[in-house]
Design a protein around this motif. Structure first.
Motif, mmCIF file in Angstrom:
data_model
loop_
_atom_site.group_PDB
_atom_site.id
_atom_site.type_symbol
_atom_site.label_atom_id
_atom_site.label_comp_id
_atom_site.label_asym_id
_atom_site.label_seq_id
_atom_site.Cartn_x
_atom_site.Cartn_y
_atom_site.Cartn_z
ATOM 1 N N MET A 175 0.844 -1.195 0.000
ATOM 2 C CA MET A 175 0.000 0.000 0.000
ATOM 3 C C MET A 175 0.880 1.246 0.000
ATOM 4 S SD MET A 175 -1.185 -0.545 3.929
ATOM 5 C CE MET A 175 -1.400 1.086 4.626
ATOM 6 N N HIS A 176 0.394 2.262 -0.616
ATOM 7 C CA HIS A 176 1.107 3.542 -0.513
ATOM 8 C C HIS A 176 0.181 4.695 -0.835
ATOM 9 C CE1 HIS A 176 1.717 4.336 -4.841
ATOM 10 N NE2 HIS A 176 2.001 3.059 -4.982
ATOM 11 N N ASN A 177 0.630 5.867 -0.446
ATOM 12 C CA ASN A 177 -0.091 7.097 -0.736
ATOM 13 C C ASN A 177 0.094 7.454 -2.207
ATOM 14 O OD1 ASN A 177 2.732 7.404 0.141
ATOM 15 N ND2 ASN A 177 2.433 9.545 -0.478
ATOM 16 N N LEU A 178 -0.861 8.150 -2.760
ATOM 17 C CA LEU A 178 -0.672 8.676 -4.116
ATOM 18 C C LEU A 178 0.423 9.734 -4.071
ATOM 19 C CD1 LEU A 178 -1.544 8.995 -7.104
ATOM 20 C CD2 LEU A 178 -3.085 10.810 -6.328
ATOM 21 N N TYR A 179 1.443 9.547 -4.892
ATOM 22 C CA TYR A 179 2.466 10.583 -5.041
ATOM 23 C C TYR A 179 2.558 10.930 -6.520
ATOM 24 C CZ TYR A 179 5.417 6.612 -6.357
ATOM 25 O OH TYR A 179 5.908 5.496 -6.983
ATOM 26 N N ILE A 180 3.106 12.068 -6.793
ATOM 27 C CA ILE A 180 3.165 12.538 -8.183
ATOM 28 C C ILE A 180 4.608 12.446 -8.665
ATOM 29 C CG2 ILE A 180 2.635 14.402 -9.785
ATOM 30 C CD1 ILE A 180 0.156 13.395 -8.325
ATOM 31 N N ASP A 181 4.805 11.583 -9.627
ATOM 32 C CA ASP A 181 6.109 11.476 -10.277
ATOM 33 C C ASP A 181 6.158 12.539 -11.385
ATOM 34 O OD1 ASP A 181 8.355 8.967 -10.875
ATOM 35 O OD2 ASP A 181 8.004 10.453 -12.454
ATOM 36 N N LYS A 182 7.299 13.217 -11.479
ATOM 37 C CA LYS A 182 7.425 14.292 -12.476
ATOM 38 C C LYS A 182 7.171 13.798 -13.890
ATOM 39 C CE LYS A 182 10.813 17.110 -10.089
ATOM 40 N NZ LYS A 182 12.228 17.321 -9.831
ATOM 41 N N HIS A 183 7.433 12.505 -14.124
ATOM 42 C CA HIS A 183 7.303 11.958 -15.473
ATOM 43 C C HIS A 183 6.010 11.181 -15.676
ATOM 44 C CE1 HIS A 183 11.358 13.274 -16.015
ATOM 45 N NE2 HIS A 183 11.774 12.538 -15.007
ATOM 46 N N SER A 184 5.062 11.377 -14.788
ATOM 47 C CA SER A 184 3.780 10.682 -14.949
ATOM 48 C C SER A 184 2.759 11.634 -15.566
ATOM 49 C CB SER A 184 3.268 10.189 -13.591
ATOM 50 O OG SER A 184 2.830 11.295 -12.823
ATOM 51 N N PRO A 185 1.721 11.082 -16.214
ATOM 52 C CA PRO A 185 0.687 11.953 -16.793
ATOM 53 C C PRO A 185 -0.052 12.797 -15.756
ATOM 54 C CG PRO A 185 0.579 9.758 -17.763
ATOM 55 C CD PRO A 185 1.547 9.675 -16.611
ATOM 56 N N LEU A 186 0.019 12.417 -14.481
ATOM 57 C CA LEU A 186 -0.664 13.228 -13.452
ATOM 58 C C LEU A 186 0.096 14.505 -13.112
ATOM 59 C CD1 LEU A 186 -2.185 10.968 -10.629
ATOM 60 C CD2 LEU A 186 -3.340 12.114 -12.526
ATOM 61 N N ALA A 187 1.339 14.615 -13.557
ATOM 62 C CA ALA A 187 2.151 15.767 -13.150
ATOM 63 C C ALA A 187 1.497 17.092 -13.585
ATOM 64 C CB ALA A 187 3.568 15.639 -13.721
ATOM 65 N N GLU A 188 1.042 17.137 -14.830
ATOM 66 C CA GLU A 188 0.478 18.416 -15.311
ATOM 67 C C GLU A 188 -0.799 18.786 -14.582
ATOM 68 O OE1 GLU A 188 0.156 19.279 -19.429
ATOM 69 O OE2 GLU A 188 2.188 18.535 -19.846
ATOM 70 N N PRO A 189 -1.780 17.862 -14.501
ATOM 71 C CA PRO A 189 -2.977 18.249 -13.737
ATOM 72 C C PRO A 189 -2.671 18.577 -12.278
ATOM 73 C CG PRO A 189 -3.151 15.976 -14.566
ATOM 74 C CD PRO A 189 -1.959 16.591 -15.195
ATOM 75 N N TYR A 190 -1.664 17.940 -11.708
ATOM 76 C CA TYR A 190 -1.300 18.279 -10.328
ATOM 77 C C TYR A 190 -0.814 19.730 -10.271
ATOM 78 C CZ TYR A 190 1.298 18.840 -6.075
ATOM 79 O OH TYR A 190 1.767 19.356 -4.899
ATOM 80 N N LEU A 191 0.049 20.096 -11.217
ATOM 81 C CA LEU A 191 0.593 21.455 -11.215
ATOM 82 C C LEU A 191 -0.502 22.493 -11.476
ATOM 83 C CD1 LEU A 191 3.978 20.786 -13.044
ATOM 84 C CD2 LEU A 191 3.647 21.421 -10.636
#
Ligand code: SF4
Length: 375
Positions: A275-291
């Motif tokens: 198990m782990h928390n959601l984290y944002i990898d700079k190279h993942s597609p979630l990076a832009e929506p996170y920013l």
């Protein structure tokens, strides 16, 4: 000893749990089982994912980095045998005392043979019982489109037997772990896994991630909870241990949804959970929506609170493989707190002690736990 001769590692765990923990940590269990410290050697055998090759998508799961969870030092251009040799040498440089290793097919989907081998179904026959996932495709799953009766299947583009064989090419390898997806375990693959499960201590890691199909769709997983349930039961029917991968904090999941994952894994009698928390990898597609501020991230306190409550609801027979997100600090966009794994794990230990919690305490008494876990 063959893989199927090994007792369940939790039979080595006394209550309170080994290593001074209040949960069934994998490391001490494996140490007891193999008589010494083990280390996983990450391997990349050249697989891809159905969420990357166009079968189910091209971006990959949106939280996943472009290297499919492969550590940066792994060299996919090398044969598995050489990756293993280099990985063991690298491990010994850092920790010369470790003499037992686990061949860890970690990168991408390490059972994926191509779109024609995808298991597309997983609807429970009784929709009111989420643990009754009889696969409408039948217990044998899909048939190979080219030679359904060929005894040497799989005949896909990847020779699974040869690949996994290289994972056992060093006599210091005592176990094998294979990371995959619920829809990439058709019957021919299960046959190969069963063979290796009889030769070594084998477990398969499959992603559940969320117990909500809407969340799975939103993050581009391309499979359903029902497919996960069906896959876990196919693995168990084949005598293969499975470890479920769960992410806390995926957009759309409530606290109750995240905690309910423990109930499902208990019912499915998972062997392990990562198990782990959601984290944002700079190279993942979630990076832009996170920013852009579109992806909320759990604070350390929120995740800590969830993690201890999850553990309290989780059967003490399920081994804990991981408790916090791990990525290279240079690639971590957020949250900053998850870069300090040791600090988090210490805080988790403290919190469980202060609150008088141990794994499974919300579902059974300490007496029951001691009875079930003593040797
Ligand atoms: S999470 Fe797994 S299945 Fe999804 S893209 Fe990454 S490696 Fe592939």
């Amino acid at each position: 000893m063959t893989g199927s001769d090994y007792p369940h590692p939790s039979s080595f765990i006394l209550h309170p749990f080994s290593g001074g923990k209040r949960y069934a940590a994998l490391g001490p269990a494996l140490r007891a089982l193999f008589g010494g410290r083990t280390r996983r050697i990450p391997l990349d055998a050249g697989f891809t994912c159905p969420t990357r090759d166009g079968s189910l998508g091209t971006l990959g799961c949106l939280y996943c980095d472009e290297e499919g969870a492969r550590p940066g030092y792994v060299k996919p251009e090398l044969p598995v045998r050489e990756q293993l040799a280099q990985g063991i040498a690298r491990s010994l440089e850092g920790d010369p005392k470790t003499t037992r290793f686990i061949a860890y097919f970690q990168a991408y989907t390490s059972t994926y043979l191509g779109p024609e081998f995808l298991v597309k179904t997983g609807e429970p026959t009784d929709p009111t019982d989420p643990t009754d996932p009889t696969d409408p495709a039948g217990p044998t799953g899909p048939t190979c489109p080219t030679c359904p009766t060929c005894p040497t299947c799989p005949t896909g583009p990847m020779d699974l037997r040869a690949i996994y064989e290289e994972g056992l090419s060093d006599p210091r390898v005592v176990a094998m772990a294979i990371g995959t997806r619920p829809d990439c375990l058709p019957e021919p693959v299960l046959d190969v896994l069963s063979e290796f499960g009889r030769r070594t201590f084998l477990w398969v890691e499959i992603g559940l991630q969320s117990i909500r199909n809407a969340t799975l769709a939103a993050v581009g997983r391309g499979h359903t909870v029902e497919q996960f349930i069906a896959a876990s039961q196919r693995l168990k029917a084949s005598g293969i241990r499975f470890c479920a991968h769960v992410i806390f904090g995926l957009p759309g999941d409530s606290r109750d949804d995240m905690l309910a994952a423990a109930d499902l894994l208990n019912r499915l009698r998972a062997w392990g959970v990562k198990m782990h928390n959601l984290y944002i990898d700079k190279h993942s597609p979630l990076a832009e929506p996170y920013l852009r501020g579109e992806i909320p991230i759990l604070s350390r306190e929120e995740y800590l609170d969830l993690a201890v409550d999850f553990l309290a609801r989780l059967s003490p027979e399920i081994l804990i493989h991981r408790l916090v997100g791990e990525t290279h600090p240079n690639r971590l966009l957020a949250p900053a707190w998850s870069a300090d794994k040791t600090s988090f794990l210490n805080a988790l230990d403290r919190t469980m002690t202060e609150r008088g919690l141990f794994q499974g305490c919300a579902i059974q008494s300490p007496t029951e736990s001691k009875t079930r876990n003593s040797i």
